[in-house]
Each structure stands twice: as C-alpha cells, then as structure tokens.
Write a protein that holds these residues in place. Structure first.
Motif, mmCIF file in Angstrom:
data_model
loop_
_atom_site.group_PDB
_atom_site.id
_atom_site.type_symbol
_atom_site.label_atom_id
_atom_site.label_comp_id
_atom_site.label_asym_id
_atom_site.label_seq_id
_atom_site.Cartn_x
_atom_site.Cartn_y
_atom_site.Cartn_z
ATOM 1 N N PRO A 170 -47.834 77.759 -35.911
ATOM 2 C CA PRO A 170 -46.868 77.569 -37.012
ATOM 3 C C PRO A 170 -47.183 78.421 -38.231
ATOM 4 C CG PRO A 170 -47.549 75.470 -36.089
ATOM 5 C CD PRO A 170 -48.470 76.497 -35.503
ATOM 6 N N HIS A 171 -48.443 78.424 -38.533
ATOM 7 C CA HIS A 171 -48.827 79.259 -39.678
ATOM 8 C C HIS A 171 -48.584 80.740 -39.381
ATOM 9 C CE1 HIS A 171 -50.629 75.730 -41.545
ATOM 10 N NE2 HIS A 171 -51.234 75.465 -40.371
ATOM 11 N N ALA A 172 -48.854 81.081 -38.104
ATOM 12 C CA ALA A 172 -48.622 82.492 -37.733
ATOM 13 C C ALA A 172 -47.148 82.836 -37.812
ATOM 14 C CB ALA A 172 -49.164 82.746 -36.332
ATOM 15 N N ALA A 173 -46.294 81.837 -37.321
ATOM 16 C CA ALA A 173 -44.851 82.102 -37.385
ATOM 17 C C ALA A 173 -44.391 82.222 -38.828
ATOM 18 C CB ALA A 173 -44.092 80.991 -36.663
ATOM 19 N N ALA A 174 -44.870 81.262 -39.662
ATOM 20 C CA ALA A 174 -44.483 81.333 -41.070
ATOM 21 C C ALA A 174 -44.988 82.614 -41.710
ATOM 22 C CB ALA A 174 -45.019 80.107 -41.814
ATOM 23 N N VAL A 175 -46.221 82.903 -41.360
ATOM 24 C CA VAL A 175 -46.792 84.141 -41.913
ATOM 25 C C VAL A 175 -46.036 85.359 -41.391
ATOM 26 C CG1 VAL A 175 -48.835 85.587 -41.943
ATOM 27 C CG2 VAL A 175 -49.043 83.129 -42.306
ATOM 28 N N ALA A 176 -45.663 85.274 -40.062
ATOM 29 C CA ALA A 176 -44.912 86.398 -39.493
ATOM 30 C C ALA A 176 -43.557 86.533 -40.163
ATOM 31 C CB ALA A 176 -44.762 86.209 -37.985
ATOM 32 N N SER A 177 -42.912 85.340 -40.395
ATOM 33 C CA SER A 177 -41.619 85.383 -41.084
ATOM 34 C C SER A 177 -41.762 85.959 -42.484
ATOM 35 C CB SER A 177 -41.031 83.981 -41.143
ATOM 36 O OG SER A 177 -39.815 83.975 -41.881
ATOM 37 N N GLN A 178 -42.742 85.433 -43.175
ATOM 38 C CA GLN A 178 -42.981 85.972 -44.516
ATOM 39 C C GLN A 178 -43.351 87.451 -44.448
ATOM 40 O OE1 GLN A 178 -45.942 83.478 -46.285
ATOM 41 N NE2 GLN A 178 -44.588 81.671 -46.461
ATOM 42 N N ALA A 179 -44.103 87.748 -43.386
ATOM 43 C CA ALA A 179 -44.480 89.156 -43.234
ATOM 44 C C ALA A 179 -43.262 90.030 -42.982
ATOM 45 C CB ALA A 179 -45.487 89.310 -42.100
ATOM 46 N N ARG A 180 -42.344 89.501 -42.094
ATOM 47 C CA ARG A 180 -41.118 90.272 -41.843
ATOM 48 C C ARG A 180 -40.274 90.397 -43.104
ATOM 49 N NH1 ARG A 180 -41.282 87.223 -37.033
ATOM 50 N NH2 ARG A 180 -39.740 85.734 -37.873
ATOM 51 N N ILE A 181 -40.163 89.269 -43.837
ATOM 52 C CA ILE A 181 -39.399 89.320 -45.095
ATOM 53 C C ILE A 181 -40.051 90.303 -46.060
ATOM 54 C CG2 ILE A 181 -38.695 87.985 -47.106
ATOM 55 C CD1 ILE A 181 -38.467 85.535 -45.265
ATOM 56 N N ALA A 182 -41.361 90.140 -46.162
ATOM 57 C CA ALA A 182 -42.074 91.056 -47.052
ATOM 58 C C ALA A 182 -41.933 92.501 -46.580
ATOM 59 C CB ALA A 182 -43.549 90.661 -47.131
ATOM 60 N N GLN A 183 -41.969 92.660 -45.214
ATOM 61 C CA GLN A 183 -41.818 94.007 -44.677
ATOM 62 C C GLN A 183 -40.420 94.558 -44.953
ATOM 63 O OE1 GLN A 183 -44.290 95.754 -43.297
ATOM 64 N NE2 GLN A 183 -42.926 97.514 -43.197
ATOM 65 N N ALA A 184 -39.395 93.646 -44.810
ATOM 66 C CA ALA A 184 -38.028 94.089 -45.103
ATOM 67 C C ALA A 184 -37.889 94.473 -46.568
ATOM 68 C CB ALA A 184 -37.039 92.977 -44.744
ATOM 69 N N LYS A 185 -38.442 93.595 -47.440
ATOM 70 C CA LYS A 185 -38.394 93.938 -48.864
ATOM 71 C C LYS A 185 -39.160 95.214 -49.137
ATOM 72 C CE LYS A 185 -37.896 89.192 -50.598
ATOM 73 N NZ LYS A 185 -38.509 88.129 -51.430
ATOM 74 N N SER A 186 -40.301 95.286 -48.446
ATOM 75 C CA SER A 186 -41.097 96.502 -48.641
ATOM 76 C C SER A 186 -40.354 97.737 -48.146
ATOM 77 C CB SER A 186 -42.432 96.364 -47.918
ATOM 78 O OG SER A 186 -43.197 97.548 -48.033
ATOM 79 N N ASP A 187 -39.677 97.544 -46.940
ATOM 80 C CA ASP A 187 -38.895 98.676 -46.417
ATOM 81 C C ASP A 187 -37.745 99.028 -47.353
ATOM 82 O OD1 ASP A 187 -40.580 98.729 -44.276
ATOM 83 O OD2 ASP A 187 -39.237 97.566 -42.961
ATOM 84 N N GLN A 188 -37.076 97.949 -47.872
ATOM 85 C CA GLN A 188 -35.976 98.205 -48.813
ATOM 86 C C GLN A 188 -36.481 98.916 -50.061
ATOM 87 O OE1 GLN A 188 -33.925 94.664 -49.984
ATOM 88 N NE2 GLN A 188 -32.439 95.749 -51.284
ATOM 89 N N GLU A 189 -37.567 98.365 -50.615
ATOM 90 C CA GLU A 189 -38.131 99.018 -51.795
ATOM 91 C C GLU A 189 -38.594 100.426 -51.464
ATOM 92 O OE1 GLU A 189 -41.202 96.504 -53.184
ATOM 93 O OE2 GLU A 189 -39.839 94.931 -53.942
ATOM 94 N N ALA A 190 -39.174 100.553 -50.262
ATOM 95 C CA ALA A 190 -39.624 101.888 -49.860
ATOM 96 C C ALA A 190 -38.438 102.834 -49.721
ATOM 97 C CB ALA A 190 -40.399 101.806 -48.552
ATOM 98 N N SER A 191 -37.321 102.310 -49.124
ATOM 99 C CA SER A 191 -36.122 103.149 -48.983
ATOM 100 C C SER A 191 -35.574 103.540 -50.349
ATOM 101 C CB SER A 191 -35.058 102.416 -48.173
ATOM 102 O OG SER A 191 -35.526 102.115 -46.877
ATOM 103 N N GLU A 192 -35.507 102.498 -51.236
ATOM 104 C CA GLU A 192 -35.034 102.812 -52.577
ATOM 105 C C GLU A 192 -35.940 103.818 -53.272
ATOM 106 O OE1 GLU A 192 -34.799 99.112 -54.560
ATOM 107 O OE2 GLU A 192 -32.989 98.422 -53.489
ATOM 108 N N ARG A 193 -37.227 103.585 -53.128
ATOM 109 C CA ARG A 193 -38.152 104.537 -53.749
ATOM 110 C C ARG A 193 -38.068 105.913 -53.097
ATOM 111 N NH1 ARG A 193 -43.613 100.774 -54.533
ATOM 112 N NH2 ARG A 193 -42.660 99.329 -56.051
ATOM 113 N N GLU A 194 -37.872 105.900 -51.751
ATOM 114 C CA GLU A 194 -37.698 107.192 -51.077
ATOM 115 C C GLU A 194 -36.435 107.892 -51.557
ATOM 116 O OE1 GLU A 194 -37.734 106.425 -46.940
ATOM 117 O OE2 GLU A 194 -39.915 106.115 -46.823
#
Length: 396
Positions: A170-194
């Motif tokens: 469960p923690h891994a799933a939550a962490v994975a979800s948060q990780a995916r969200i964080a990754q999406a935000k990071s990708d979005q921010e990265a795209s915007e920054r790119e």
C-alpha cells in the motif's frame, strides 16, 4: 637482543613460567613495552588486540511466525585491560584464527532470541533497537570471553514469504501514485521549462543572429571602406589636380585675355578711333570744299546776275560807276578762282563741323563784299590802302 621481546602496539605478550603473577593469572601480561624472557625457563606468546569483524547470517522467526533471513555484522576486539586479555588468552590463544567464527555463533544465538520477541514491523523500523538489545544480551558472555563489542549493525532482512513486500505494497502504491503525480508535475514543469528554455534559446539565437548580422555588415562596411580608401584617395588627388589645372587654365585664359586686351584690342580700338577720326576729318574737309565750291559758284552766279543787271542799268542810264563795277565784276571770277585755289591747298581744321564751314563761307562772302565796297569807293579816285584808286572812264 635475543632474549628481549617487545610486543606490537596492538598485541599483548603473555609470558608463562614467571614467578611474578598478577590477578591470579598463571602468566605475566606485557603491553606497550618489552620484557626479558629467560630461555627454557619462560615462554612468550602474543595475543592480538586488533579489531576484528564477524559476519552473521541467520534464519530467524518473528513473534508473528514470519521466517526472516537476517544478515548482520559485529565489530569487536579483545579488551585492553588485563582481565579481558587473560580471559581471551585462556579461551582463544590457541584458536585466534577462529575467533570471528566463535564470536559470530554467540551473536547469532542472541540475534535469534531477540528477533523472536519482535514483529516484522518493529524489526524493520527499529533496527538500532534490535542491535542494541543483541549487544546487551551478549554483554555478560562477551565480558567472560574478554571481548568488547564496538558495533553491531543489521545490514539486510530477507523475507522469503513476501510479507515485507505485501506490507509495503500500500505504501508502495501510494508512493508510486505520488511518484507518478510528482513525475507528471515534474514532466509538465520540465516541458514548460524546456519550452521556456527553447523560447529563450530561440530568442537568444535570434538576437545573436541579428548581432552577428550587424557585426558582419559593419565588418563588410569597414572592408568596403578600406577597399575604397585607395581609389577615393586617388580620385580626390585627381580631382584636386583637375581643380588646380582648371584654376591654372582660368588664370592663363585671364592672362591671355588681358594680353589680348592690352596688345590687340586696345591698339585696334586706338587704330580704329584714329582711322575713324581721320575719315571724319577727310569727310568734313571734302564737305567743306564742296560747300565752298558750291557757295563760290552761287556767289559768282549771283554776282554775275547782279553785274548783268547793273550793267544793263548803267548802260541804260549812262552811270559811270556801274560801268566800273561791271569791270570789277568781270574780273571777280578770276579773283574767286585764285582764292579757291589758295583755300584748296590750305591745311584746314574744322572745329565746329558744318557750322564752322558755313561761318568760313560767310567770312569769304563778307570779304568779297568788302572788296566790292572798296572797289565802289575806289571808283571816284580815292586812294585805297595807300594806293591810287582806279578811275573808271566811260568809253563811248
């Protein structure tokens, strides 16, 4: 010396056979200095006090009945005090190479005992607690063995049943979800920054291109000006030469015009003026001569007419004076001709043009009339200019 033995800094020298004993030991312990060992009578052995490491790999069962495989490392050494050295010497002096194995077995037993009273969650979250309890549980035994434990670390816990993985799912799933969200935000921010970086890069490239083009244009202009400097200098020099030549030609033309004015035009004007003056004088002289001749002829004709009239009257009335005048009139053409010849040879200068000619003609007429008056007065025998007057007698 042959019988003098000195232990290393991490060694303890055990001398047996000596009468001097300490703390109820059957041997003498020497550390940090040398000692004399009597041959045959005494025997010296070395006990290592260096740090040792024992690796522990043990299958353990938790309070929940979960089988775990635990890997730990214990760092230990023989104590520096005489009691610990004596205890370790009695137990490990002949088996110093197996000290790690023997101590590891002791720690493994205490590790199984401690883990058996804990849950998997406690073992995972409180590893320091597990290590500390193992050290405390084995302290009395280690003290008897003369061992001092410096550190005990649990390095790895292996769960063959997958309990730990399921516990962490469960923690891994939550962490994975948060990780995916964080990754999406990071990708979005990265795209915007790119995108921002790409825009900044494009803007920079544009500005760089503009500046480069400006620099290139300035360089080309400088090169062009440098290339045109020579021809421009030659052109300016040629222009100055042409201007100087033009000015020289103008000065030469002015000088030639002045020379022409002085040498040709003014002498020509003077000569033309002289010729014009001479022609006017000749014209006036010819006109005077013509006027004089015409006046003479008119005067003679008038005199002839008057003479004829007087002669006719005198002949009619028998007037002797008129007869004498008739004689004079008859001789008057000869006198006028003589006067005309005298005037024609004279060098006359007419100062007043036609009026002067008329005045001269009038003077001649006046002289003729004066002569006529003199003749009239001389007909009565009166002397004229000291000469005897002409007496006219009537012929019958």
């Amino acid at each position: 010396m042959l019988f003098w033995h000195v232990p290393a800094p991490n060694e303890a020298m055990l001398i047996s056979g000596s009468k001097r004993q300490a703390q109820d030991t059957q041997f003498r312990i020497v550390t940090g200095h040398g000692s004399f060992v009597t041959p045959i009578k005494q025997k010296a052995r070395m006990l290592s006090l260096a740090l040792r490491e024992a690796e522990i790999v043990e299958d353990c069962v938790t309070q929940q009945g979960i089988r775990l495989k635990v890997r730990a490392v214990a760092v230990f050494k023989v104590g520096d005090d005489a009691v610990s050295i004596a205890n370790a010497a009695r137990r490990f002096l002949a088996e110093q190479d197996r000290m790690e194995e023997l101590v590891g077995r002791i720690f493994a037993g205490h590790l199984r005992s401690i883990i058996g009273g804990l849950t998997v969650e406690q073992i995972i979250r409180e590893r320091d607690r597990v290590a500390q309890e193992v050290k405390q549980g084995s302290h009395s035994e280690m003290e008897k063995l003369g061992i001092v434990v410096d550190a005990l670390q649990i390095q790895e816990i292996d769960d063959a049943t997958g309990y730990i993985n399921n516990l962490a799912a469960p923690h891994a799933a939550a962490v994975a979800s948060q990780a995916r969200i964080a990754q999406a935000k990071s990708d979005q921010e990265a795209s915007e920054r790119e995108q921002q970086a790409a825009a900044l890069k494009a803007e920079y490239e544009r500005d760089t291109g503009i500046k480069r083009a400006g620099f290139h244009a300035e360089t080309e202009q400088v090169i062009a000006r440098a290339a045109q400097a020579g021809p421009l200098a030659e052109a300016r020099a040629s222009q100055q030469t042409i201007e100087e030549q033009t000015a020289l030609a103008q000065r030469q033309a002015q000088l030639a015009a002045q020379r022409l004015e002085a040498e040709v035009r003014r002498p020509a004007d003077a000569e033309a003026y002289r010729q014009r003056t001479l022609a006017e004088a000749a014209r006036d002289q010819a006109k005077f001569e013509a006027d004089g001749s015409a006046y003479t002829e008119r005067t003679l004709a008038q005199a002839q007419a008057d003479a004829n009239t007087a002669r006719a009257t005198s002949l009619k009335d028998g007037n002797q004076e008129l007869i004498a005048a008739n004689r004079i009139v008859e001789n008057l053409p000869a006198l006028a001709d003589a006067a005309s010849r005298g005037m024609s040879g004279a060098n006359l200068t007419v100062l007043n043009g036609t009026d002067g000619v008329n005045d001269m003609a009038a003077g001649l007429v006046g002289q003729g009339m004066a002569i006529l008056e003199s003749l009239k007065h001389g007909t009565d025998g009166t002397p004229v200019n000291g000469k005897p007057a002409l007496r006219v007698t009537e012929s019958k």
